[in-house]
Design an enzyme around this catalytic site. Structure first.
Site, PDB file in Angstrom:
ATOM      1  N   HIS A 121       0.864  -1.183   0.000  1.00 46.09           N
ATOM      2  CA  HIS A 121       0.000   0.000   0.000  1.00 46.09           C
ATOM      3  C   HIS A 121       0.905   1.239   0.000  1.00 46.09           C
ATOM      4  O   HIS A 121       0.923   2.026   0.948  1.00 46.09           O
ATOM      5  CB  HIS A 121      -0.952  -0.025   1.187  1.00 46.09           C
ATOM      6  CG  HIS A 121      -2.184   0.807   1.013  1.00 46.09           C
ATOM      7  ND1 HIS A 121      -3.466   0.312   1.130  1.00 46.09           N
ATOM      8  CD2 HIS A 121      -2.327   2.119   0.714  1.00 46.09           C
ATOM      9  CE1 HIS A 121      -4.344   1.298   0.922  1.00 46.09           C
ATOM     10  NE2 HIS A 121      -3.673   2.398   0.670  1.00 46.09           N
ATOM     11  N   GLU A 166      -4.154  -0.153  -5.750  1.00 46.18           N
ATOM     12  CA  GLU A 166      -4.305   0.973  -6.677  1.00 46.18           C
ATOM     13  C   GLU A 166      -3.070   1.274  -7.533  1.00 46.18           C
ATOM     14  O   GLU A 166      -2.379   2.287  -7.319  1.00 46.18           O
ATOM     15  CB  GLU A 166      -4.735   2.228  -5.898  1.00 46.18           C
ATOM     16  CG  GLU A 166      -6.089   2.097  -5.244  1.00 46.18           C
ATOM     17  CD  GLU A 166      -6.677   3.432  -4.782  1.00 46.18           C
ATOM     18  OE1 GLU A 166      -5.938   4.418  -4.687  1.00 46.18           O
ATOM     19  OE2 GLU A 166      -7.889   3.488  -4.534  1.00 46.18           O
ATOM     20  N   ASN A 308     -11.781  -0.537  -5.400  1.00 43.87           N
ATOM     21  CA  ASN A 308     -11.832   0.695  -4.594  1.00 43.87           C
ATOM     22  C   ASN A 308     -12.640   1.713  -5.367  1.00 43.87           C
ATOM     23  O   ASN A 308     -12.424   1.885  -6.577  1.00 43.87           O
ATOM     24  CB  ASN A 308     -10.431   1.266  -4.369  1.00 43.87           C
ATOM     25  CG  ASN A 308      -9.649   0.513  -3.299  1.00 43.87           C
ATOM     26  OD1 ASN A 308     -10.128  -0.480  -2.754  1.00 43.87           O
ATOM     27  ND2 ASN A 308      -8.450   0.986  -3.008  1.00 43.87           N
ATOM     28  N   TYR A 310     -14.568   5.767  -5.014  1.00 46.21           N
ATOM     29  CA  TYR A 310     -14.945   6.958  -4.247  1.00 46.21           C
ATOM     30  C   TYR A 310     -15.880   7.885  -5.000  1.00 46.21           C
ATOM     31  O   TYR A 310     -16.797   8.443  -4.438  1.00 46.21           O
ATOM     32  CB  TYR A 310     -13.679   7.726  -3.818  1.00 46.21           C
ATOM     33  CG  TYR A 310     -12.902   6.979  -2.747  1.00 46.21           C
ATOM     34  CD1 TYR A 310     -13.139   7.233  -1.404  1.00 46.21           C
ATOM     35  CD2 TYR A 310     -11.981   5.991  -3.076  1.00 46.21           C
ATOM     36  CE1 TYR A 310     -12.467   6.539  -0.404  1.00 46.21           C
ATOM     37  CE2 TYR A 310     -11.295   5.291  -2.082  1.00 46.21           C
ATOM     38  CZ  TYR A 310     -11.551   5.563  -0.753  1.00 46.21           C
ATOM     39  OH  TYR A 310     -10.896   4.870   0.225  1.00 46.21           O
ATOM     40  N   GLU A 378     -12.448  -0.770  -0.722  1.00 47.19           N
ATOM     41  CA  GLU A 378     -12.500   0.576  -0.135  1.00 47.19           C
ATOM     42  C   GLU A 378     -13.675   1.367  -0.687  1.00 47.19           C
ATOM     43  O   GLU A 378     -13.959   1.306  -1.886  1.00 47.19           O
ATOM     44  CB  GLU A 378     -11.242   1.401  -0.469  1.00 47.19           C
ATOM     45  CG  GLU A 378     -10.054   1.157   0.399  1.00 47.19           C
ATOM     46  CD  GLU A 378      -8.874   2.026   0.021  1.00 47.19           C
ATOM     47  OE1 GLU A 378      -9.054   3.230  -0.257  1.00 47.19           O
ATOM     48  OE2 GLU A 378      -7.759   1.473   0.010  1.00 47.19           O
TER      49      GLU A 378
HETATM   50  C1  NOJ Z   1      -7.450   5.151  -1.646  1.00 46.97           C
HETATM   51  C2  NOJ Z   1      -6.193   4.744  -0.949  1.00 46.97           C
HETATM   52  O1  NOJ Z   1      -5.995   3.361  -1.078  1.00 46.97           O
HETATM   53  C3  NOJ Z   1      -6.162   5.160   0.513  1.00 46.97           C
HETATM   54  O2  NOJ Z   1      -4.875   4.962   0.997  1.00 46.97           O
HETATM   55  C4  NOJ Z   1      -6.642   6.582   0.665  1.00 46.97           C
HETATM   56  O3  NOJ Z   1      -6.501   7.054   1.966  1.00 46.97           O
HETATM   57  C5  NOJ Z   1      -8.074   6.663   0.191  1.00 46.97           C
HETATM   58  N1  NOJ Z   1      -8.080   6.373  -1.210  1.00 46.97           N
HETATM   59  C6  NOJ Z   1      -8.754   7.991   0.431  1.00 46.97           C
HETATM   60  O4  NOJ Z   1      -8.227   8.957  -0.387  1.00 46.97           O
END
Ligand code: NOJ
Length: 483
Positions: A121, A166, A308, A310, A378
């Protein structure tokens, strides 16, 4: 009220550099983020670093108490490569590093929490960076050796491995830009070299698991890819094309070699980078090729799709002027500009609230990646702080609602859901200023007091009832829980 599918596992995540601290404890050596933060503090918006962070190296038992309190099925955390292998290479295992992770795993299991380990990571040992890091193809060997150490030491108890977190952020932001370590700013070159090497390193570690450990350890091993959705701003043919290009550059570059039936880099990326490289006078495309053997070696090397997510971005071709960039540029290669439109903003743009985007991204994975089991590794929302985090709860509610649509109506095979993050932590180039935690951390307190936010109580209830309540006005009463 909506019932969660039977068997959907719920957990939370963190990563080593973001929480552990103890950056130079015992024989741990610096990683690329230690170097960036120490040498170029101006790269971090609030000038902080993660030398101490949440002090989870010291206080890990309190983290486990919080996990128990919330009632999670699993905890996704990462191993610090230079804490376990201070030379980066597998010739020396740190006793202290080993003991720390070993105790941690045992303590999780003793509390009925499944450990989910991310091997990488973002905290590459600095000495490997000095040798080129992810731009050096030999990293497939170095990473493979590191992975073998992990399987040997912990694989009797750890059954879920995420190899690399990622790839795009590693390559694009770290090698193509200066937003992340090692901040090389080699745009149009760095992204592509690292994309190939990351994919190869992932495949190597999967093959090692498959051939040497799977029979006895019986776990699963896969990669996590940032799968924020990309599409056209409008339905015009140009915008649609721009959106399709963008998702292949931003996601397909990493998923296509591993999950598609054809393998190798996506056709759209090969074409665009090839054409632009030729225009710019390069004898070969700036995008490296996979040999036919490499294509076969990489295809099918993930037991699940680590997802992941967002937010989403919307692309248009209008501002794009072909051939105006003499020097290579990743943005020019995509040939499109993006906007987040007018959706509700979080504390950082990459958490702009677009809940229906997660459903589109999940179905994109289903349709383009051979309908794999999807582990949502995530999803979460960043704020500037506060315990009554109604906006975070609302984000989780709306995104989960959209995930349930993807499962129930589109047939996406979602196996697990992970909230980012258990606690406030070091948010990379935003430092300590942006808060993603279900628990607030007091960074001014030597003992790093942790306090449950309303969202921690909300998530706890979701886990115990397995029912999603969609009423945004319903915020749990903030009873004080300190850890
Ligand atoms: C993805 C990342 O894997 C993580 O380390 C990060 O804190 C989050 N996004 C939020 O930005």
């Amino acid at each position: 009220m909506r019932k969660l599918p039977q068997g959907l596992k719920l957990g939370v995540a963190t990563a080593a550099y973001q929480i552990e601290g103890a950056w130079n404890f015992a024989d741990k050596t610096p990683n690329i983020w230690d170097t960036l933060c120490h040498n170029n503090p101006e790269s971090i918006s609030d000038g902080t670093n993660a030398d101490d962070a949440c002090k989870s190296f010291e206080f890990y038992k309190r983290d486990i108490d919080m996990l128990k309190f919330v009632g999670v099925d699993f905890y996704r955390f990462s191993i610090s490569w230079p804490r376990l292998l201070p030379n980066g290479f597998a010739n020396k295992i740190s006793e202290i590093g080993y003991e720390y992770y070993n105790n941690f795993i045992n303590e999780l299991l003793a509390n009925n929490i499944e450990p989910v380990i991310t091997m990488y990571h973002w905290d590459l040992p600095q000495n490997l960076q000095d040798l080129g890091g992810w731009a050096n193809p030999l990293i497939a060997d170095w990473f493979g050796d590191y992975a073998r150490v992990l399987y040997k030491l912990f694989g009797d108890r750890v059954k879920m491995w995420v190899t690399i977190n990622e790839p795009k952020q590693i390559g694009l932001m770290g090698y193509g830009m200066t937003r992340m370590a090692p901040a090389l700013n080699a745009t149009g070159i760095g992204e592509y070299l690292t994309a190939k090497n990351i994919v190869m390193a992932h495949a190597r570690s999967w093959h090692i698991y498959n051939e040497e450990f799977r029979d006895t350890q019986k776990g699963v091993c896969g990669i996590t890819i940032a799968t924020d959705f990309r599409e056209g701003v409008t339905d015009s043919p140009e915008d649609l094309e721009a959106g399709l290009d963008a998702i292949e550059f931003e996601v397909g570059l990493y998923s296509h070699p591993i999950f598609s039936s054809k393998g190798g880099f996506p056709e759209r990326v090969i074409k665009r980078v090839g054409a632009r490289s030729a225009e710019q006078g390069y004898p070969n495309s700036r995008l490296p090729e996979f040999t036919p053997e490499e294509i076969e070696y990489v295809k099918g090397t993930s037991d699940f799709y680590g997802f992941n997510h967002y937010s989403s971005k919307f692309y248009t071709r209008s501002a794009y002027k072909p051939g105006t960039y003499a020097i290579p540029s990743y943005d020019d290669d995509i040939g499109a500009d993006f906007t987040y439109l007018d959706y509700e903003k979080g504390a950082v743009p990459h958490v702009t609230v677009i809940p229906h985007g997660i459903r589109k991204a999940l179905t994109w994975v289903k349709d383009n990646c051979n309908n794999p089991p999807i582990f949502i590794t995530e999803n979460g929302f960043g704020t500037f702080g506060g315990l009554k985090d109604a906006t975070r709860i609302s984000y989780y509610r709306r995104y989960l609602d959209s995930i349930l649509d993807a499962i129930e109506q589109d047939g996406c095979n979602v196996v697990s859901y992970t909230a980012w993050s258990l606690i406030d932590n070091f948010e990379w180039s935003s430092g300590l200023s942006i808060k993603f935690g279900l628990f607030e951390v007091d960074f001014d307190d030597e003992n790093r007091k942790r306090t449950a936010r309303a969202s921690a109580l909300w998530y706890k209830k979701l886990i115990s009832t397995r029912m999603l309540d969609s009423n945004d006005d319903d915020i749990p009463e903030l009873v004080e829980h300190i850890f």
